[in-house]
Each structure stands twice: as C-alpha cells, then as structure tokens.
Write a protein that holds these residues in place. Sequence first.
Motif, PDB file in Angstrom:
ATOM      1  N   PRO A 138       0.813  -1.215   0.000  1.00 14.28           N
ATOM      2  CA  PRO A 138       0.000   0.000   0.000  1.00 14.28           C
ATOM      3  C   PRO A 138       0.854   1.275   0.000  1.00 14.28           C
ATOM      4  CG  PRO A 138      -0.702  -1.537   1.734  1.00 14.28           C
ATOM      5  CD  PRO A 138       0.642  -1.992   1.248  1.00 14.28           C
ATOM      6  N   PHE A 139       0.590   2.148  -0.955  1.00 14.72           N
ATOM      7  CA  PHE A 139       1.233   3.455  -0.931  1.00 14.72           C
ATOM      8  C   PHE A 139       0.766   4.254   0.280  1.00 14.72           C
ATOM      9  CE2 PHE A 139       1.982   7.854  -2.464  1.00 14.72           C
ATOM     10  CZ  PHE A 139       3.340   7.738  -2.722  1.00 14.72           C
ATOM     11  N   ASP A 140      -0.369   3.859   0.856  1.00 15.71           N
ATOM     12  CA  ASP A 140      -0.898   4.508   2.060  1.00 15.71           C
ATOM     13  C   ASP A 140       0.134   4.544   3.191  1.00 15.71           C
ATOM     14  OD1 ASP A 140      -4.297   3.933   1.597  1.00 15.71           O
ATOM     15  OD2 ASP A 140      -2.793   2.781   0.504  1.00 15.71           O
ATOM     16  N   HIS A 141       1.035   3.566   3.246  1.00 18.52           N
ATOM     17  CA  HIS A 141       1.993   3.477   4.351  1.00 18.52           C
ATOM     18  C   HIS A 141       3.193   4.416   4.199  1.00 18.52           C
ATOM     19  CE1 HIS A 141      -0.251   0.196   5.863  1.00 18.52           C
ATOM     20  NE2 HIS A 141       0.331  -0.794   5.224  1.00 18.52           N
ATOM     21  N   TYR A 142       3.398   4.954   3.031  1.00 19.76           N
ATOM     22  CA  TYR A 142       4.633   5.701   2.801  1.00 19.76           C
ATOM     23  C   TYR A 142       4.765   6.913   3.722  1.00 19.76           C
ATOM     24  CZ  TYR A 142       6.318   3.148  -1.326  1.00 19.76           C
ATOM     25  OH  TYR A 142       6.823   2.196  -2.181  1.00 19.76           O
ATOM     26  N   ALA A 143       3.687   7.609   3.994  1.00 21.17           N
ATOM     27  CA  ALA A 143       3.759   8.788   4.867  1.00 21.17           C
ATOM     28  C   ALA A 143       4.192   8.389   6.271  1.00 21.17           C
ATOM     29  CB  ALA A 143       2.411   9.505   4.903  1.00 21.17           C
ATOM     30  N   ALA A 144       3.659   7.282   6.784  1.00 20.03           N
ATOM     31  CA  ALA A 144       4.047   6.815   8.112  1.00 20.03           C
ATOM     32  C   ALA A 144       5.525   6.443   8.154  1.00 20.03           C
ATOM     33  CB  ALA A 144       3.187   5.621   8.521  1.00 20.03           C
ATOM     34  N   TRP A 145       6.026   5.824   7.083  1.00 19.07           N
ATOM     35  CA  TRP A 145       7.447   5.481   7.056  1.00 19.07           C
ATOM     36  C   TRP A 145       8.317   6.731   7.027  1.00 19.07           C
ATOM     37  CZ3 TRP A 145       8.790   1.285   8.996  1.00 19.07           C
ATOM     38  CH2 TRP A 145       8.114   0.090   8.756  1.00 19.07           C
ATOM     39  N   ARG A 146       7.898   7.731   6.271  1.00 18.13           N
ATOM     40  CA  ARG A 146       8.685   8.969   6.248  1.00 18.13           C
ATOM     41  C   ARG A 146       8.765   9.577   7.643  1.00 18.13           C
ATOM     42  NH1 ARG A 146       6.438   9.555   0.900  1.00 18.13           N
ATOM     43  NH2 ARG A 146       4.564  10.542   1.746  1.00 18.13           N
ATOM     44  N   ALA A 147       7.695   9.464   8.414  1.00 14.60           N
ATOM     45  CA  ALA A 147       7.680  10.009   9.772  1.00 14.60           C
ATOM     46  C   ALA A 147       8.464   9.145  10.750  1.00 14.60           C
ATOM     47  CB  ALA A 147       6.237  10.153  10.252  1.00 14.60           C
ATOM     48  N   ASP A 148       8.490   7.827  10.532  1.00 10.43           N
ATOM     49  CA  ASP A 148       9.067   6.901  11.503  1.00 10.43           C
ATOM     50  C   ASP A 148      10.571   6.708  11.387  1.00 10.43           C
ATOM     51  OD1 ASP A 148       6.537   6.471  12.443  1.00 10.43           O
ATOM     52  OD2 ASP A 148       6.336   4.433  11.645  1.00 10.43           O
ATOM     53  N   LEU A 149      11.107   6.801  10.178  1.00  8.25           N
ATOM     54  CA  LEU A 149      12.505   6.424   9.985  1.00  8.25           C
ATOM     55  C   LEU A 149      13.450   7.467  10.582  1.00  8.25           C
ATOM     56  CD1 LEU A 149      12.462   4.829   6.415  1.00  8.25           C
ATOM     57  CD2 LEU A 149      12.448   3.709   8.655  1.00  8.25           C
ATOM     58  N   PRO A 150      14.620   7.007  11.038  1.00 12.23           N
ATOM     59  CA  PRO A 150      15.527   7.906  11.751  1.00 12.23           C
ATOM     60  C   PRO A 150      16.179   8.960  10.869  1.00 12.23           C
ATOM     61  CG  PRO A 150      16.524   5.741  11.447  1.00 12.23           C
ATOM     62  CD  PRO A 150      15.106   5.612  11.024  1.00 12.23           C
TER      63      PRO A 150
END
Length: 233
Positions: free
Chosen positions: A69-81
């Motif tokens: 899901p492309f839906d997850h990309y925003a969360a990954w941008r926020a989560d990664l160090p």
Amino acid sequence: MTKPLMTKPVLTAVLTGKAVPFGRPNTQSAIGKQPTDAAVAIGPAGLEGDEQADRRNHGGPDKAVHHYPFDHYAAWRADLPAPAPLLDAVGAFGENLSTQGLTEETVCVGDVFRIGTAVLQVSQGRQPCWKLNHRFGVADMARRVQATGRTGWYYRVLEPGIAAAGDEVALIERPLPDWPLARILRAFYHDTGDLPTLAGIAALEPLAPGWRTLAQRRVESGRVEDWTSRLGE
C-alpha cells in the motif's frame, strides 16, 4: 472483524524488475522494481517481465504478485531515523502493485480482487527479510516492517489478465471476513502465544500452505521460530 473499505481503491502503479547483485556476496535480488508505462500481463507465475532471484522465498503460485500500500509511505517517512529518498516514489518495498485505499487492516486472507482484467486472491502477508535493511540503509528495517504490520501481501493468480496504472481494483469475493491480514500478523509477531488464534489460522484453506504449517507448528510446539537469520540480525 475487518474494517470496511472506506474509499474506492486506486491502482497507482504496476512495477517490474530484473535480478541484479545485491546486499551480500553471491546474492541477487529484483527488489529494485520500476513502474511500467504500459499494461502488463499477469499470469500464474507473476508479471510478465518481472523476476525473482530467490525462488525459495519469493515467487511461486502463492507468491506470484506482491502488493504494497502506498498509504503506508507517509508513516514510514515520519518513523525512519533519517530521510529515505526511496519513499519519494513507488517501488521502495519491491512491490508489483501499488495502491491507495487498501491496507492490512481492510484486506482479508482469501479476498478475491479483479485488478484490471486479472483475478487475484490474497494468499498471505509478506515476511520481511534482511534485504530491506540493505535497500533502505536502515539496520533494522525488516524488523520495523514486521513490528508495524505494514508488510504488504501476496496474491495467487486465479485468472490471468492485464493491468495498468489507473485500472479498477474491485473486491469480488470475501470468504473470510473475520480474518484480516492484520489479525494474522498480530498472532505471528506480537501475540505469539495466542494458541486459539493460531489454531484458527492453521485451518484457513485460502492461506498459503507455508503459513498454515507455521501456525500449526507453533500450536504443537508452543515455541516461536527464530527470526534472526531472516531479519538479518
């Protein structure tokens, strides 16, 4: 119970890739997939022009097509160090299909989708592996994907067809509405001692045999398998 689909899913990209040297000595991967401009044929072995370097862990009838899901990309941008340029475009996770409007919370094992003219059935979630660590340059990326449940999933192909970005993604059958992928992922990776749920998972006929066996083994042994090698730790 599965969360309802709140929006009509949109197929944002269809992606393929070739196997190249990757990560470790004498190792290849086709995780670096790129969007295609034209419609792509989808058959029992996957997408035309796509490759899987590790046929033991990728590909085959129950893992013919990978959806993330492309839906997850925003969360990954926020989560990664640190910033991850890979997340600026689809394909960061080696997916064949990219959508908006579907996640592991809203998709059930056994769901049958018509995507373009192909008919695909959800067969299992993705088990993240160490290649994601190298792909993102984040030492524990595979474990992060597993822990969050933002794994994506695989399909088996029930009817070959063609698909292109912009095509309709239509849910046409849902035999197991009580078994969203998120529930299965929680049992495998978080509530690892939930034997009743694991026994239920082992009995799910549309689930890929490997995952049914994994659940049954847990029920019989009471032990959780070692994830160290797969996650690259």
